[in-house]
Design an enzyme around this catalytic site. Sequence first.
Site, PDB file in Angstrom:
ATOM      1  N   TYR A   9       0.881  -1.159   0.000  1.00 47.97           N
ATOM      2  CA  TYR A   9       0.000   0.000   0.000  1.00 47.97           C
ATOM      3  C   TYR A   9       0.923   1.215   0.000  1.00 47.97           C
ATOM      4  O   TYR A   9       1.429   1.635   1.034  1.00 47.97           O
ATOM      5  CB  TYR A   9      -0.922  -0.033   1.226  1.00 47.97           C
ATOM      6  CG  TYR A   9      -1.794   1.184   1.397  1.00 47.97           C
ATOM      7  CD1 TYR A   9      -2.429   1.763   0.298  1.00 47.97           C
ATOM      8  CD2 TYR A   9      -1.986   1.754   2.651  1.00 47.97           C
ATOM      9  CE1 TYR A   9      -3.223   2.886   0.453  1.00 47.97           C
ATOM     10  CE2 TYR A   9      -2.787   2.875   2.813  1.00 47.97           C
ATOM     11  CZ  TYR A   9      -3.403   3.432   1.709  1.00 47.97           C
ATOM     12  OH  TYR A   9      -4.190   4.554   1.868  1.00 47.97           O
TER      13      TYR A   9
ATOM     14  N   ASP B  69      -2.026  -1.379  -4.096  1.00 45.19           N
ATOM     15  CA  ASP B  69      -2.453  -0.021  -4.426  1.00 45.19           C
ATOM     16  C   ASP B  69      -1.174   0.804  -4.526  1.00 45.19           C
ATOM     17  O   ASP B  69      -0.577   1.170  -3.525  1.00 45.19           O
ATOM     18  CB  ASP B  69      -3.371   0.498  -3.320  1.00 45.19           C
ATOM     19  CG  ASP B  69      -3.774   1.959  -3.516  1.00 45.19           C
ATOM     20  OD1 ASP B  69      -3.300   2.586  -4.482  1.00 45.19           O
ATOM     21  OD2 ASP B  69      -4.544   2.467  -2.687  1.00 45.19           O
TER      22      ASP B  69
END
Length: 258
Positions: free
Chosen positions: A112, A151
Amino acid sequence: MAELHLVNWNVNGIRSIIKKDFIKDVRTMNPDILCLQETKASFEEVKSALELLPEFKIHVNSCKTRKGYSGTTIMSKVEPLNVTCDMNIEEHDQEGRVMTAEFNDFYLVTVYVPNAGEGLKRLDYREKWDVDFRNYLVNLQQKKPVVLCGDLNVAHQPIDIARAKENYNKSAGYTQREIDGFIKLLESGFVDTFRRFYPEEVKYTYWNYLFNARSRNVGWRIDYFLVSESIIGKVKDAMIYNEYLGSDHCPVAIKLEV
């Protein structure tokens, strides 16, 4: 040869998404390995939320500095040889953003990536992160091929963002400095799997909750599977599962021959 179905999903809060159709959706997708970002929960809270999926071995990395922030998880039906939860860089390892699972034929890294923030106030830190994270991946890649998912908080090209002109160099995730970081990652030996299979398809993975963005498909493609060039031939397909709701991101996936 077996085929692994690898899925990645920024869930924007595991305790929130679990109250929706998450369990049913996971069963429908039927991944062999599922990686999650933004779990926003402690080790115990993640384990508790996922107890209805006992077929998975669950490995959790939580943020050490802020409760209910960031966090990553790897869920796997195949037990990894080893799992680590940091890059051995203290500055970057506090927020639970990186997990690496070693399998026989590859390393799986889920991430992330830090957002450059409102007013781009964290852009300098983000740029440093990109360099350090790339070095971490390149070092891993010298041992065995790497599958990177997560992400990445950057839209690579205008095709990857609904309003490219309006956002360019103004919005976190679409500044030239972030784009350059992504390009350097590709140049260090990685392939963007979705773009390799679908070079001209417009498909997004994230829509801002504000302004009804998802219903109007005003989105960004910022969730990826990248793989080492040496194993791109083993990737049989790359998917974006727009049909699954529950988060402001949708799942992305690959089919990998092992």
